[in-house]
Design a protein around this motif. Structure first.
Motif, PDB file in Angstrom:
ATOM      1  N   VAL A 191      35.653 -37.351 117.234  1.00 38.29           N
ATOM      2  CA  VAL A 191      36.512 -37.839 118.299  1.00 38.29           C
ATOM      3  C   VAL A 191      36.677 -36.730 119.332  1.00 38.29           C
ATOM      4  N   GLN A 192      36.913 -37.114 120.566  1.00 34.44           N
ATOM      5  CA  GLN A 192      37.159 -36.121 121.604  1.00 34.44           C
ATOM      6  C   GLN A 192      38.592 -35.616 121.535  1.00 34.44           C
ATOM      7  N   ALA A 193      38.790 -34.418 122.032  1.00 32.49           N
ATOM      8  CA  ALA A 193      40.141 -33.868 122.095  1.00 32.49           C
ATOM      9  C   ALA A 193      41.063 -34.829 122.834  1.00 32.49           C
ATOM     10  N   GLY A 194      42.262 -34.996 122.287  1.00 35.63           N
ATOM     11  CA  GLY A 194      43.216 -35.930 122.846  1.00 35.63           C
ATOM     12  C   GLY A 194      43.145 -37.317 122.225  1.00 35.63           C
ATOM     13  N   GLY A 195      42.096 -37.560 121.460  1.00 36.60           N
ATOM     14  CA  GLY A 195      41.917 -38.853 120.839  1.00 36.60           C
ATOM     15  C   GLY A 195      42.691 -39.000 119.539  1.00 36.60           C
ATOM     16  N   SER A 196      42.444 -40.143 118.872  1.00 35.11           N
ATOM     17  CA  SER A 196      43.163 -40.481 117.642  1.00 35.11           C
ATOM     18  C   SER A 196      42.197 -40.929 116.554  1.00 35.11           C
ATOM     19  N   LEU A 197      42.615 -40.720 115.333  1.00 29.86           N
ATOM     20  CA  LEU A 197      41.920 -41.233 114.156  1.00 29.86           C
ATOM     21  C   LEU A 197      42.961 -41.613 113.119  1.00 29.86           C
ATOM     22  N   ARG A 198      42.609 -42.551 112.256  1.00 29.41           N
ATOM     23  CA  ARG A 198      43.472 -42.882 111.127  1.00 29.41           C
ATOM     24  C   ARG A 198      42.672 -42.746 109.842  1.00 29.41           C
ATOM     25  N   LEU A 199      43.167 -41.925 108.959  1.00 31.41           N
ATOM     26  CA  LEU A 199      42.565 -41.755 107.645  1.00 31.41           C
ATOM     27  C   LEU A 199      43.291 -42.638 106.641  1.00 31.41           C
ATOM     28  N   SER A 200      42.535 -43.118 105.667  1.00 28.21           N
ATOM     29  CA  SER A 200      43.105 -43.902 104.579  1.00 28.21           C
ATOM     30  C   SER A 200      42.707 -43.278 103.248  1.00 28.21           C
ATOM     31  N   CYS A 201      43.557 -43.450 102.260  1.00 33.26           N
ATOM     32  CA  CYS A 201      43.262 -42.972 100.908  1.00 33.26           C
ATOM     33  C   CYS A 201      43.817 -43.992  99.928  1.00 33.26           C
ATOM     34  N   THR A 202      42.928 -44.570  99.138  1.00 30.67           N
ATOM     35  CA  THR A 202      43.324 -45.567  98.153  1.00 30.67           C
ATOM     36  C   THR A 202      43.227 -44.967  96.761  1.00 30.67           C
ATOM     37  N   ALA A 203      44.251 -45.221  95.971  1.00 34.31           N
ATOM     38  CA  ALA A 203      44.324 -44.660  94.620  1.00 34.31           C
ATOM     39  C   ALA A 203      44.017 -45.728  93.577  1.00 34.31           C
ATOM     40  N   PHE A 204      43.307 -45.305  92.541  1.00 32.64           N
ATOM     41  CA  PHE A 204      42.969 -46.172  91.420  1.00 32.64           C
ATOM     42  C   PHE A 204      43.351 -45.473  90.129  1.00 32.64           C
ATOM     43  N   GLY A 205      43.886 -46.262  89.167  1.00 38.79           N
ATOM     44  CA  GLY A 205      44.022 -45.737  87.824  1.00 38.79           C
ATOM     45  C   GLY A 205      45.430 -45.419  87.364  1.00 38.79           C
ATOM     46  N   ARG A 206      46.389 -45.386  88.261  1.00 35.58           N
ATOM     47  CA  ARG A 206      47.757 -45.095  87.860  1.00 35.58           C
ATOM     48  C   ARG A 206      48.671 -45.819  88.833  1.00 35.58           C
ATOM     49  N   THR A 207      49.866 -46.129  88.381  1.00 37.16           N
ATOM     50  CA  THR A 207      50.812 -46.810  89.256  1.00 37.16           C
ATOM     51  C   THR A 207      51.075 -45.962  90.493  1.00 37.16           C
ATOM     52  N   PHE A 208      50.593 -46.467  91.611  1.00 33.90           N
ATOM     53  CA  PHE A 208      50.623 -45.700  92.855  1.00 33.90           C
ATOM     54  C   PHE A 208      52.037 -45.338  93.257  1.00 33.90           C
ATOM     55  N   SER A 209      52.961 -46.233  93.009  1.00 32.94           N
ATOM     56  CA  SER A 209      54.329 -46.028  93.477  1.00 32.94           C
ATOM     57  C   SER A 209      55.049 -44.909  92.747  1.00 32.94           C
ATOM     58  N   THR A 210      54.424 -44.332  91.726  1.00 33.78           N
ATOM     59  CA  THR A 210      55.039 -43.206  91.026  1.00 33.78           C
ATOM     60  C   THR A 210      54.505 -41.869  91.530  1.00 33.78           C
ATOM     61  N   LEU A 211      53.568 -41.891  92.456  1.00 32.48           N
ATOM     62  CA  LEU A 211      52.870 -40.696  92.893  1.00 32.48           C
ATOM     63  C   LEU A 211      53.376 -40.182  94.244  1.00 32.48           C
ATOM     64  N   ALA A 212      53.606 -38.889  94.321  1.00 35.53           N
ATOM     65  CA  ALA A 212      53.740 -38.244  95.617  1.00 35.53           C
ATOM     66  C   ALA A 212      52.331 -38.064  96.178  1.00 35.53           C
ATOM     67  N   MET A 213      52.182 -38.209  97.486  1.00 38.35           N
ATOM     68  CA  MET A 213      50.866 -38.144  98.114  1.00 38.35           C
ATOM     69  C   MET A 213      50.871 -37.121  99.241  1.00 38.35           C
ATOM     70  N   ALA A 214      49.720 -36.527  99.462  1.00 39.36           N
ATOM     71  CA  ALA A 214      49.627 -35.515 100.509  1.00 39.36           C
ATOM     72  C   ALA A 214      48.225 -35.495 101.100  1.00 39.36           C
ATOM     73  N   TRP A 215      48.127 -34.907 102.262  1.00 39.13           N
ATOM     74  CA  TRP A 215      46.843 -34.592 102.880  1.00 39.13           C
ATOM     75  C   TRP A 215      46.775 -33.076 103.073  1.00 39.13           C
ATOM     76  N   PHE A 216      45.656 -32.534 102.631  1.00 42.30           N
ATOM     77  CA  PHE A 216      45.326 -31.142 102.875  1.00 42.30           C
ATOM     78  C   PHE A 216      44.087 -31.132 103.770  1.00 42.30           C
ATOM     79  N   ARG A 217      43.799 -29.971 104.349  1.00 40.43           N
ATOM     80  CA  ARG A 217      42.584 -29.872 105.144  1.00 40.43           C
ATOM     81  C   ARG A 217      41.971 -28.482 105.003  1.00 40.43           C
ATOM     82  N   GLN A 218      40.660 -28.443 105.185  1.00 40.34           N
ATOM     83  CA  GLN A 218      39.936 -27.185 105.078  1.00 40.34           C
ATOM     84  C   GLN A 218      38.975 -27.063 106.242  1.00 40.34           C
ATOM     85  N   ALA A 219      39.261 -26.127 107.116  1.00 38.74           N
ATOM     86  CA  ALA A 219      38.409 -25.866 108.265  1.00 38.74           C
ATOM     87  C   ALA A 219      37.243 -24.973 107.850  1.00 38.74           C
ATOM     88  N   PRO A 220      36.153 -24.987 108.607  1.00 32.49           N
ATOM     89  CA  PRO A 220      35.001 -24.140 108.272  1.00 32.49           C
ATOM     90  C   PRO A 220      35.382 -22.675 108.153  1.00 32.49           C
TER      91      PRO A 220
END
Length: 120
Positions: A12-41
């Motif tokens: 995306v160009q600077a100033g633009g937008s994106l939406r990330l999604s993350c779907t969980a499988f295997g455990r009751t999702f509503s019991t989980l705290a969720m986070a996003w981390f990132r790793q730059a080069p």
């Protein structure tokens, strides 16, 4: 066990937008705290945002505050990261993470990552 699958990364160009999604499988999702981390080069993985199991509490690192929004839909077992006003320094691999404890962590389960590239 929890299996996390991310989607939504891209270029995306600077100033633009994106939406990330993350779907969980295997455990009751509503019991989980969720986070996003990132790793730059060439850099270590860093925390970006988190949301409590209920969605009632969120936390943002200063560099994304006011531009990124984390939400969750417990009926769809999915957490979202809306990223607006993107900057080249947001370029990184974004990882979804899940924890069975508090929003502060630790995070026990990780997705494979999705690349976000912001061009100037």
């Amino acid at each position: 066990q929890v299996h996390l699958v991310e989607s939504g990364g891209g270029l995306v160009q600077a100033g633009g937008s994106l939406r990330l999604s993350c779907t969980a499988f295997g455990r009751t999702f509503s019991t989980l705290a969720m986070a996003w981390f990132r790793q730059a080069p060439g850099k270590e993985r860093e925390f970006a945002v988190a949301i409590s199991w209920s969605g009632g509490s969120t936390y943002y690192t200063d560099s994304v505050k006011g531009r990124f929004t984390i939400t969750r839909d417990n009926a769809k077992n999915t957490v979202y990261l809306q990223m607006n006003s993107l900057k080249p320094e947001d370029t990184a691999v974004y990882f979804c993470a899940a924890g069975v404890g508090a929003m502060e962590g630790p995070y026990d389960y990780w997705g494979q990552g999705t690349q976000v590239t912001v061009s100037s």
